[in-house]
Design a protein around this motif. Sequence first.
Motif, PDB file in Angstrom:
ATOM      1  N   UNK A   1       0.834  -1.202   0.000  1.00 48.33           N
ATOM      2  CA  UNK A   1       0.000   0.000   0.000  1.00 48.33           C
ATOM      3  C   UNK A   1       0.874   1.260   0.000  1.00 48.33           C
ATOM      4  N   UNK A   2       1.957   1.251   0.767  1.00 53.33           N
ATOM      5  CA  UNK A   2       2.859   2.403   0.800  1.00 53.33           C
ATOM      6  C   UNK A   2       3.484   2.633  -0.571  1.00 53.33           C
ATOM      7  N   UNK A   3       3.844   1.541  -1.237  1.00 55.57           N
ATOM      8  CA  UNK A   3       4.454   1.676  -2.563  1.00 55.57           C
ATOM      9  C   UNK A   3       3.452   2.250  -3.561  1.00 55.57           C
ATOM     10  N   UNK A   4       2.205   1.730  -3.528  1.00 59.07           N
ATOM     11  CA  UNK A   4       1.185   2.237  -4.446  1.00 59.07           C
ATOM     12  C   UNK A   4       0.845   3.687  -4.174  1.00 59.07           C
ATOM     13  N   UNK A   5       0.821   4.064  -2.890  1.00 57.88           N
ATOM     14  CA  UNK A   5       0.479   5.445  -2.531  1.00 57.88           C
ATOM     15  C   UNK A   5       1.544   6.427  -2.982  1.00 57.88           C
ATOM     16  N   UNK A   6       2.790   5.970  -3.080  1.00 55.50           N
ATOM     17  CA  UNK A   6       3.891   6.888  -3.404  1.00 55.50           C
ATOM     18  C   UNK A   6       4.381   6.751  -4.833  1.00 55.50           C
ATOM     19  N   UNK A   7       3.766   5.859  -5.620  1.00 56.91           N
ATOM     20  CA  UNK A   7       4.308   5.521  -6.935  1.00 56.91           C
ATOM     21  C   UNK A   7       4.412   6.723  -7.864  1.00 56.91           C
ATOM     22  N   UNK A   8       3.345   7.514  -7.964  1.00 61.58           N
ATOM     23  CA  UNK A   8       3.370   8.627  -8.915  1.00 61.58           C
ATOM     24  C   UNK A   8       4.356   9.713  -8.489  1.00 61.58           C
ATOM     25  N   UNK A   9       4.522   9.915  -7.146  1.00 61.71           N
ATOM     26  CA  UNK A   9       5.468  10.924  -6.666  1.00 61.71           C
ATOM     27  C   UNK A   9       6.898  10.462  -6.909  1.00 61.71           C
TER      28      UNK A   9
END
Length: 848
Positions: A827-835
């Motif tokens: 979830x942390x990876x998906x939440x930060x992917x675009x940034x």
Amino acid sequence: MLWRLAFRELLRSWRFGLFFIFNLSLGLAGFVSLQAFNTALEDQLRANAKFILSADLAVSARREITDEELKKMQAVLPAGADQSKIYEFFAMLSSAKGSRLILIKAIDQSYPFYGELELKSGKVIRHGTPKEILNSPTAWIYPEMKSQLGLDVGDEIKLGNLKLKVADLIEKDATQTFRAATLAPRVFINRELLPQSGLLQYGSTFSLAYLLKLPAGSDENALREKLYQALPDPQITIETPSSAGEDSGRQLGYLSDYLGLVAIVALFMSALGAAYIYRLFLSTRMKEIAILRTLGLQSGEAVGVYILQASMLGLLATVPTLLFSYLVLPLLSRLLASFTPFDLHPHVNLEAFLVCLVMAVFGSFVVSLPFLVKIFDLKAAKLFSEEKFSVGEGPRRWWPFLPPLVLFYFLAVYQAHSWMTGSLFVGSMVAVILMLLLIGFSTVKLAGRLKGFRRWFLKFSFLSLSRRAGASLAIFVALGLGALLINILPQLKNSLQAEFQVEGRSKIPSLFMFDIQDEQLPGVEKILEKNNVKPLGLSPLVRARILKVNGQDYERKIEDQGFKTREEEREARFRNRGVNLSYRHDLSSSENIIEGRPFSGEFDSEKQKYAELSVEYRFAERMGFHLGDVLVFDVQGVEVEGQIINLRKVKWTSFQPNFFILVQRGVLNEAPKTFIAAIPFLPEEKRSLLQNEMAQEFSNVSVVDVVRTVDEVLKTAEKMSWSLELMAGLALLTGYIVLFSIVRSQIKLRRWELNMLKILGASWGEVASFILAEFAFLSFLAALAGALLSVLVSFSLNAFLFESDFKLSWFQPLVSVLIITCLSLLISFLASLDIVKESALSILREEK
């Protein structure tokens, strides 16, 4: 003006609004779904109430109602009232194909006034329908008898001295309640045959009921009150359809109450995420608020703007809540279908919608209150200083946290229908959250001191955790609560299964024999001796009723209509019935004295004024009894006085023959009594042979197969555990949504920092590792703390609620820690992917 400011602010910050609405609506959806399920259950029970009771009113007792009491009852009843007299009791059915404990229902021609019985032959038995079992020596049996013993239409069965043929099988019984439903199947016979059966003897256990059909327009509740006044004996119960429906749905009530409490946790965690997002939103708007302050906006008006915003967002959150609830309700109905004898069709009614609306609008404001008061600490003069604008700490205020806590408390009490359960639930949740905060604070401080890493992003990750303590603690608490909830239920299930299964072969009886008459005792002992069976104990049972407590008449407590807590319902049920007394030399292995002293020996009438009494402590709490109280019992017309000299704790899951009240030996030895025998563990074949022999020799003695009963309990517990684990999973899912929202918000706030790392030469993989290392450390320790606390909470529930031994299993907690950590990283990876993948040049082109 305030409305305009609030609305424009929300339009500009629409992404924040969507996050807030999504978090809040997820928790509200679980809460509203449970409310809709409970309402559907109550509506269904109310609709079937007369079918369940089979009458407008029922006067019942566990004894024969005297001629004098019948005269008083007839004097109160309105002209034209019709009545039916029925008996219900357990007995042993025997046949050429085996024996089985069954529940006999002895009926007459008038039964049932309402409801119907559907037979396998296609006949439907209603009021006034001819009943073949009243004209011939036949019986109707439940279909379980066909699967368990192979009985079918035309087979001969024996009930005591009666030999009957099976006339038909009952396909559907609209009068079936949840009481005794899993203990024994029903067999319907003609009431007139009871004297010939020899099943009801002096001291036998049975229930007698006079079912009443009232003339049209009669007030059932008013007539119930008059009957209570005319028949003051607490052993006599007067039921209306509504009270019968409540009693029948009590088991489902406890299930829905617990599910409701878990739903409150999901709602609480959603509110936690929504509150944190709102805090971040306010922190980005403080400079604008300070500017408005310089332009003449008062602090109270500024707070009003954001109160309006929180309320508007809460109102908007009801839309996805209702949509999601309509998707969840069919799943919830199918999941809980095994607990109801009818199909439920829950829907969000007006009451559920109003509860949702109040929680969304008022709750949104309440959970945001601790952050809104920060507006009063703004110093507009800082706008004109050279240093960077900041809100400042301001004074620490504790009172803004009280309204959310009070709301949470009353919501828990309302859902649990119990002040005690609600208080314990809230108290334990507050204690758990405080412990998680303490552990989380220590974890954050520890992260800031970790050094010596070869990789720069590891060192920066732990320093980042320490610098952003507030966000780190919010994530820690959310994941810790989810891990705790998901682990409590499997631990409880393991402990209860160990209590029933592991100890079953050594301590738990395999058979219970009850209604053994005094003169039958030698014969029963002879059969047991012939089969090389030594009973675990023979306990005398003496029926009595309480006349006085400390010189005051023990009067029936009339139940008020309306909302009642579980404690009030339980107290009313215990007061409105007789008591079973017993006596023994010593306490059993499943009992221990927690207050007072042991019995002094045999009763001596010359030296003692009162007989000594031992009372189970929970029963004493419900009845308001205390050490030293003097009770007066009516034992078959003889008054017996006793004084409470100790309070006992009883381990009911031991399945030993235990009683609420024990009397000193030498007082009731000559009183009319029956005996209960507990038989130790026997192989299945030997159990069956012993049951068959007892049924043939002593037809009135009922034998309960405890092993089968325990298996039924475990099956029910297994079904319930799936339902409860689903709700715990919902709470954990809510925790992940909170995690996603907080991580997403944090990463957006740190967008400049992350892109500067890339400008300084860090690859996107190193930046991703920087974020993942931070949240891997936090989620692992949060899941570990939640799992360890779940062991503590499970132990407490076993010790204080179920009073059983605790069986620790490390497999489930350790696996949950691994799964929660891995999901948190994803979830942390998906939440930060675009940034993380964003070009560093884009940040340089933006105006700082």
